[in-house]
Design a protein around this motif. Structure first.
Motif, PDB file in Angstrom:
ATOM      1  N   ALA A  80       0.871  -1.180   0.000  1.00 21.43           N
ATOM      2  CA  ALA A  80       0.000   0.000   0.000  1.00 21.43           C
ATOM      3  C   ALA A  80       0.903   1.225   0.000  1.00 21.43           C
ATOM      4  O   ALA A  80       1.883   1.278   0.748  1.00 21.43           O
ATOM      5  CB  ALA A  80      -0.900   0.013   1.233  1.00 21.43           C
ATOM      6  N   GLY A  81       0.586   2.193  -0.821  1.00 18.55           N
ATOM      7  CA  GLY A  81       1.418   3.393  -0.891  1.00 18.55           C
ATOM      8  C   GLY A  81       2.854   3.024  -1.190  1.00 18.55           C
ATOM      9  O   GLY A  81       3.130   2.251  -2.101  1.00 18.55           O
ATOM     10  N   ASN A  82       3.775   3.543  -0.381  1.00 22.14           N
ATOM     11  CA  ASN A  82       5.204   3.232  -0.554  1.00 22.14           C
ATOM     12  C   ASN A  82       5.667   2.130   0.393  1.00 22.14           C
ATOM     13  O   ASN A  82       6.855   1.967   0.612  1.00 22.14           O
ATOM     14  CB  ASN A  82       6.045   4.495  -0.319  1.00 22.14           C
ATOM     15  CG  ASN A  82       5.851   5.509  -1.423  1.00 22.14           C
ATOM     16  OD1 ASN A  82       5.632   5.143  -2.568  1.00 22.14           O
ATOM     17  ND2 ASN A  82       5.906   6.784  -1.079  1.00 22.14           N
ATOM     18  N   GLY A  83       4.726   1.397   0.980  1.00 15.77           N
ATOM     19  CA  GLY A  83       5.085   0.339   1.915  1.00 15.77           C
ATOM     20  C   GLY A  83       4.102  -0.800   1.812  1.00 15.77           C
ATOM     21  O   GLY A  83       3.780  -1.263   0.723  1.00 15.77           O
ATOM     22  N   ASP A 116       1.468  -0.463   7.789  1.00 16.22           N
ATOM     23  CA  ASP A 116       2.887  -0.440   8.175  1.00 16.22           C
ATOM     24  C   ASP A 116       3.256   0.748   9.062  1.00 16.22           C
ATOM     25  O   ASP A 116       4.400   0.893   9.473  1.00 16.22           O
ATOM     26  CB  ASP A 116       3.788  -0.469   6.943  1.00 16.22           C
ATOM     27  CG  ASP A 116       3.685   0.782   6.072  1.00 16.22           C
ATOM     28  OD1 ASP A 116       2.891   1.699   6.396  1.00 16.22           O
ATOM     29  OD2 ASP A 116       4.393   0.832   5.045  1.00 16.22           O
ATOM     30  N   GLY A 117       2.283   1.595   9.352  1.00 23.23           N
ATOM     31  CA  GLY A 117       2.536   2.764  10.180  1.00 23.23           C
ATOM     32  C   GLY A 117       2.618   4.047   9.387  1.00 23.23           C
ATOM     33  O   GLY A 117       2.574   5.130   9.951  1.00 23.23           O
ATOM     34  N   SER A 118       2.749   3.929   8.065  1.00 26.19           N
ATOM     35  CA  SER A 118       2.817   5.126   7.233  1.00 26.19           C
ATOM     36  C   SER A 118       1.509   5.362   6.469  1.00 26.19           C
ATOM     37  O   SER A 118       1.390   6.350   5.758  1.00 26.19           O
ATOM     38  CB  SER A 118       3.978   5.022   6.234  1.00 26.19           C
ATOM     39  OG  SER A 118       3.713   4.014   5.268  1.00 26.19           O
ATOM     40  N   GLN A 119       0.551   4.457   6.621  1.00 26.88           N
ATOM     41  CA  GLN A 119      -0.720   4.559   5.896  1.00 26.88           C
ATOM     42  C   GLN A 119      -1.766   5.245   6.775  1.00 26.88           C
ATOM     43  O   GLN A 119      -1.741   5.112   7.991  1.00 26.88           O
ATOM     44  CB  GLN A 119      -1.233   3.166   5.504  1.00 26.88           C
ATOM     45  CG  GLN A 119      -0.213   2.275   4.838  1.00 26.88           C
ATOM     46  CD  GLN A 119       0.372   2.844   3.569  1.00 26.88           C
ATOM     47  OE1 GLN A 119      -0.326   3.473   2.779  1.00 26.88           O
ATOM     48  NE2 GLN A 119       1.670   2.658   3.375  1.00 26.88           N
ATOM     49  N   PRO A 164       4.420  -0.355  21.217  1.00 31.81           N
ATOM     50  CA  PRO A 164       3.209   0.464  21.192  1.00 31.81           C
ATOM     51  C   PRO A 164       2.750   0.767  19.774  1.00 31.81           C
ATOM     52  O   PRO A 164       3.557   0.840  18.847  1.00 31.81           O
ATOM     53  CB  PRO A 164       3.652   1.749  21.902  1.00 31.81           C
ATOM     54  CG  PRO A 164       5.124   1.823  21.663  1.00 31.81           C
ATOM     55  CD  PRO A 164       5.604   0.399  21.613  1.00 31.81           C
ATOM     56  N   GLY A 165       1.449   0.936  19.631  1.00 29.79           N
ATOM     57  CA  GLY A 165       0.895   1.352  18.353  1.00 29.79           C
ATOM     58  C   GLY A 165       1.088   2.842  18.157  1.00 29.79           C
ATOM     59  O   GLY A 165       1.321   3.586  19.116  1.00 29.79           O
ATOM     60  N   ARG A 166       1.004   3.268  16.898  1.00 24.22           N
ATOM     61  CA  ARG A 166       1.238   4.674  16.591  1.00 24.22           C
ATOM     62  C   ARG A 166       0.075   5.317  15.854  1.00 24.22           C
ATOM     63  O   ARG A 166       0.202   6.413  15.339  1.00 24.22           O
ATOM     64  CB  ARG A 166       2.495   4.801  15.737  1.00 24.22           C
ATOM     65  CG  ARG A 166       3.746   4.272  16.396  1.00 24.22           C
ATOM     66  CD  ARG A 166       4.987   4.610  15.607  1.00 24.22           C
ATOM     67  NE  ARG A 166       4.931   4.190  14.222  1.00 24.22           N
ATOM     68  CZ  ARG A 166       5.619   3.182  13.707  1.00 24.22           C
ATOM     69  NH1 ARG A 166       6.418   2.482  14.466  1.00 24.22           N
ATOM     70  NH2 ARG A 166       5.525   2.883  12.439  1.00 24.22           N
TER      71      ARG A 166
END
Length: 172
Positions: free
Chosen positions: A104-107, A111-114, A149-151
């Motif tokens: 998805a996207g660039n990952g 993955d934490g960036s979406q 931890p989640g972000r």
């Protein structure tokens, strides 16, 4: 002087005899058939409980015997993510597991960036999937402390809604 040499040699041999060969990451001490059986039978309830974001999710395993297990995650009748464990024989009665999550996207998804308006899981997802697979194959409980931890701030808001009775749907 010769006596010291023999003592060092004997102590070195004893030290090495006590060493157990460490497994590489992603390798488990179960056969491919046993790994498949255990993984296919599990719906990741512990991971879902620890990492879901407040929308109701259903996890369904589908598999190719002795090759891979894919867990499809649905919410409100819609697939929101899936992840796969690819199984490969490693050594005698050992299995290497590779986790795959769609791009998805660039990952990759979660993955934490979406950004997800109504996320299903706290990001990043991969460490939680890896921990759940490891727990299943090592015969132990899922340990959320190993995940970190989640972000995902939206997820944290949705999880907070669970305690107050606010229900979210993936299609809100």
């Amino acid at each position: 002087m010769k006596q010291i040499g023999w003592v060092v040699l004997v102590l070195s041999a004893l030290g090495l005899a006590g060493c157990k060969e460490e497994r590489p990451p992603g390798v488990y001490d179960v056969s491919v058939s046993e790994a498949y059986r255990r993984l296919f039978a599990d719906k990741f309830a512990d991971m879902v409980y620890a990492k879901q974001c407040g929308i109701l999710v259903h996890v369904t395993p589908v598999g190719v015997p002795d090759r891979q297990v894919t867990w499809k995650v649905h919410s409100s009748g819609r697939e929101v993510v899936q992840f796969t464990a690819v199984l490969t024989p490693y050594k005698d009665k050992q299995t290497k597991v590779e986790i795959r999550i769609p791009p998805a996207g660039n990952g990759e998804m979660y993955d934490g960036s979406q950004f997800y308006k109504r996320p299903a899981f706290d990001q990043p997802l991969r460490p939680a999937v890896q921990e759940q697979v490891a727990a299943i194959l090592e015969g132990r409980k899922f340990d959320v402390q190993r995940v970190g931890p989640g972000r995902d701030k939206v997820c944290q808001v949705q999880r907070g809604g669970l305690t107050t009775g606010v229900v979210f749907r993936v299609d809100d």
